[in-house]
Design a protein around this motif. Sequence first.
Motif, PDB file in Angstrom:
ATOM      1  N   LYS B 120      18.086  -2.247 -24.149  1.00 17.78           N
ATOM      2  CA  LYS B 120      19.433  -2.186 -24.311  1.00 17.78           C
ATOM      3  C   LYS B 120      20.284  -3.479 -24.645  1.00 17.78           C
ATOM      4  O   LYS B 120      21.265  -3.323 -25.424  1.00 17.78           O
ATOM      5  CB  LYS B 120      19.847  -1.820 -22.587  1.00 17.78           C
ATOM      6  N   ALA B 121      19.364  -4.710 -24.272  1.00 18.08           N
ATOM      7  CA  ALA B 121      20.179  -5.965 -24.435  1.00 18.08           C
ATOM      8  C   ALA B 121      19.949  -6.212 -26.008  1.00 18.08           C
ATOM      9  O   ALA B 121      20.915  -6.397 -26.741  1.00 18.08           O
ATOM     10  CB  ALA B 121      19.578  -7.129 -23.799  1.00 18.08           C
ATOM     11  N   PHE B 122      19.143  -5.496 -26.725  1.00 15.23           N
ATOM     12  CA  PHE B 122      18.753  -5.811 -28.363  1.00 15.23           C
ATOM     13  C   PHE B 122      19.665  -4.986 -28.895  1.00 15.23           C
ATOM     14  O   PHE B 122      20.329  -5.124 -29.997  1.00 15.23           O
ATOM     15  CB  PHE B 122      17.448  -5.332 -28.533  1.00 15.23           C
ATOM     16  N   PHE B 131      24.163 -10.579 -23.876  1.00 16.13           N
ATOM     17  CA  PHE B 131      23.818 -10.079 -22.802  1.00 16.13           C
ATOM     18  C   PHE B 131      23.257 -11.186 -21.942  1.00 16.13           C
ATOM     19  O   PHE B 131      22.531 -11.902 -22.738  1.00 16.13           O
ATOM     20  CB  PHE B 131      22.903  -8.832 -22.798  1.00 16.13           C
ATOM     21  N   VAL B 132      23.190 -11.098 -20.743  1.00 13.98           N
ATOM     22  CA  VAL B 132      22.365 -11.893 -19.957  1.00 13.98           C
ATOM     23  C   VAL B 132      21.370 -11.240 -19.104  1.00 13.98           C
ATOM     24  O   VAL B 132      21.703 -10.227 -18.331  1.00 13.98           O
ATOM     25  CB  VAL B 132      23.492 -12.869 -18.894  1.00 13.98           C
ATOM     26  N   ARG B 157      12.725  -8.393 -31.598  1.00 19.88           N
ATOM     27  CA  ARG B 157      12.513  -6.920 -31.797  1.00 19.88           C
ATOM     28  C   ARG B 157      11.389  -6.317 -31.408  1.00 19.88           C
ATOM     29  O   ARG B 157      10.623  -6.960 -31.046  1.00 19.88           O
ATOM     30  CB  ARG B 157      12.634  -6.823 -33.440  1.00 19.88           C
ATOM     31  N   PHE B 158      11.455  -4.750 -31.558  1.00 15.94           N
ATOM     32  CA  PHE B 158      10.099  -4.112 -31.027  1.00 15.94           C
ATOM     33  C   PHE B 158      10.173  -2.826 -31.839  1.00 15.94           C
ATOM     34  O   PHE B 158      11.225  -2.590 -32.385  1.00 15.94           O
ATOM     35  CB  PHE B 158       9.912  -4.046 -29.687  1.00 15.94           C
ATOM     36  N   ILE B 172      13.740  -1.497 -33.482  1.00 14.43           N
ATOM     37  CA  ILE B 172      14.922  -2.036 -32.774  1.00 14.43           C
ATOM     38  C   ILE B 172      14.976  -3.656 -32.938  1.00 14.43           C
ATOM     39  O   ILE B 172      14.173  -4.062 -32.284  1.00 14.43           O
ATOM     40  CB  ILE B 172      15.205  -1.493 -31.494  1.00 14.43           C
ATOM     41  N   SER B 173      16.003  -4.159 -33.420  1.00 16.56           N
ATOM     42  CA  SER B 173      16.120  -5.652 -33.414  1.00 16.56           C
ATOM     43  C   SER B 173      17.680  -5.994 -32.958  1.00 16.56           C
ATOM     44  O   SER B 173      18.297  -5.211 -32.709  1.00 16.56           O
ATOM     45  CB  SER B 173      16.289  -6.147 -35.100  1.00 16.56           C
ATOM     46  N   ALA B 174      17.509  -7.135 -32.290  1.00 21.81           N
ATOM     47  CA  ALA B 174      18.359  -7.600 -31.607  1.00 21.81           C
ATOM     48  C   ALA B 174      19.618  -7.989 -32.508  1.00 21.81           C
ATOM     49  O   ALA B 174      19.440  -9.079 -33.366  1.00 21.81           O
ATOM     50  CB  ALA B 174      18.055  -8.713 -30.758  1.00 21.81           C
ATOM     51  N   ASN B 175      20.905  -7.333 -32.507  1.00 19.78           N
ATOM     52  CA  ASN B 175      22.010  -7.760 -33.149  1.00 19.78           C
ATOM     53  C   ASN B 175      22.524  -9.236 -32.671  1.00 19.78           C
ATOM     54  O   ASN B 175      22.777 -10.168 -33.480  1.00 19.78           O
ATOM     55  CB  ASN B 175      23.221  -6.817 -33.095  1.00 19.78           C
ATOM     56  N   VAL B 176      22.641  -9.094 -31.225  1.00 23.46           N
ATOM     57  CA  VAL B 176      23.172 -10.396 -30.810  1.00 23.46           C
ATOM     58  C   VAL B 176      22.091 -10.756 -29.828  1.00 23.46           C
ATOM     59  O   VAL B 176      21.824  -9.991 -28.646  1.00 23.46           O
ATOM     60  CB  VAL B 176      24.330 -10.318 -30.073  1.00 23.46           C
TER      61      VAL B 176
END
Lengths: 374, 309
Positions: B120-122, B131-132, B157-158, B172-176
């Motif tokens: 969800k954070a990614f 996100f923290v 990412r994963f 899925i990669s982290a945008n932020v």
Amino acid sequence: MIDYPLFELFEQCQKENSLSINDYMDFLHLLQTDRVNYAEEKNLRELCKLLWIKHPKRYNAFEDSFEGAWKQQASDLQARLASLPTETKTIEPQPEPNKSENIIPKSSKEKPQQEQEEESAKEPEPTPQEPPTPKMETLYISLGEENIEVQDAEVQREEMLESHNFLFAKYHLTPLQDRDIQIQWRNFRKTKYVADEQEIDMDGCIAEVSKRGLLTRLHYQKKAVNEAQLITIIDNSPSMRAFQILAQQIAENISKVVKNEVYYCANLLSQDFYTDYAERSEPIEQKDFYAQVLPKKAVLFISDLGAVKGQYNSHYIDKMRQRVTEMSAIVKQIVCLNPMPKARWINTSAYYMPFLHTWEASHEGLKSIVRFLK
Amino acid sequence: MYRKHLKPYTGAGLASSHGKIKPYIPSESLRTAVELAYYLNRPLLLTGEPGCGKTRLSEAVAYEWYGENYKQYYHTWQIKSTSKAKEGLYNFDNLRKLYDVQGKEIKPEEAYISLGVLGKAFQHEEEGKPFVVLIDEIDKAPIDFPNDLLYELEEMRFQIPELPTDHEMYSISANVAPFIVITSNNEKDLPAPFLRRCICHHIDFPAEAKLREILEANGYGQDKELMDEGLRVFAGIRENQHIENKRASTSELLDWFAFLAYAKQERKEDVLKTLRAFHPKTKTGKIPYFQALLKTPQDIQTFNQNIDA
């Protein structure tokens, strides 16, 4: 040519903390930002500690190393910093109205005037003090042939912890925790897939139903078995009496995670082996033990090897050499775990047995043994 | 690799007790560690005694950055001895899919995927507002757990192999990139490759001046006598507790003061007199409501606080 600041210090920290060159690159990058002032020792120390030290038990050693490095380099540190590439990257704060702080507080000259006035009006903060260590009775310890009197047993133990990496568990009886032993010895397992034996592959069955909508046949996979086997021989001679709890704790916890058989004998030179400490069980003669129990297994021998008595006995060493050579021809590997701290092996028989791979009974010792046996 | 902007953390916003969450007063070195970890885009690994404030830091950071709506940006993952790294990324409900297929109900693949805390954070996309994420007590996890997260923490990412490779959710990669705080009680050593990727900070037990500041921030500063005597007794207890055992911590100090203040104000008990009568060195006298500080039978015996004696 660029002279990289504190690189020698980084190299010292690198081995113990498994750092990579990227950690030094991060350090350089932060130095190049123009919003920080690393001419102050405190700021630089804090930064190096955060970036390069990965465990609190290494803080003390780092403090000493940093102090040495700082004294050496303080005079030319500014010159080294100035020699770094001129491309600077400013760390810009998040664009929000009430935030304008630096990473590391800068020297007082650059703070806003109001803050300076407030600071000068405030009383200086008391320097944090370490809680005083509890005093205990005076204790004598023996290092080889010297007796050293120490004023404070707590200080003595702290030094031993640092020098020998000997972790004392909260039980105060043994230096290892059950969980620690099990976690290390789990790595001793050797999984082998047995072609003749099969078990149902649940994931494969579900995947087929998901794709095709029905199960046409059961899917099987090879059965995974652990083929690593260990024989633990505990020395139950009188000198090992104080360590019986530790030895049994180790053997019991190993048995929980790997196939392990436990036997007892005196000094490995005994003719008989027993399955219990008190030697009430039927003795297994040496020739039967060698023929039926030992073949192709790894052997863990838990013994002080003469370190408890603090004596050197060449006759004992020769006998042990002979016995270990005999056993090495039959077993896969033989190693020894010595419950005495390594510092106590010096000038004793234990120190003069390079033919038997021995480690002290500590967290690191267990780790090394398992790595060796694998 | 590095973040474009610095998100400062001062700790000042929570110094008073009027906020939505309990006050948290970080040391200067801890504030530095937070900012450094944020800027370098690395997880922050916190170690320290139980009760020293490792878990609460992440909530305090989220509150300072996002105010009263901080819960929208704050996620926690409590690690257990049975936890697997994959649970923090995603879960693919194979059994539900099997059931639906048997019932001839066709749903898209993504209907069976539920994202974990990191997943969800990614997916979060609000620029400048990461996100923290708190990964709490990572040392409880099985031995392979930290290593199983290495790639995801490094690359942010994963992949979900249960999906076809051309599916939009396959990778899925982290945008932020989230700001990740990991806590450990040091019950077990963490692997070196994992430690290398983290910024590691050990939270020391605060000095007396800091303890006073913490007590004042929590509203116990008005009764100076109670604070002085309480801190004297607390320091004496800590000094005489064995270094290897569980020692009274900051959170227990706050719990103890909460009840002392309640006992004094509501029950009208003379706790000050009882506190003054206790001498840590000789271990004479009673410690009022010692159950908040002494947690082991050895400690209760050491300080002669046996109830039945």
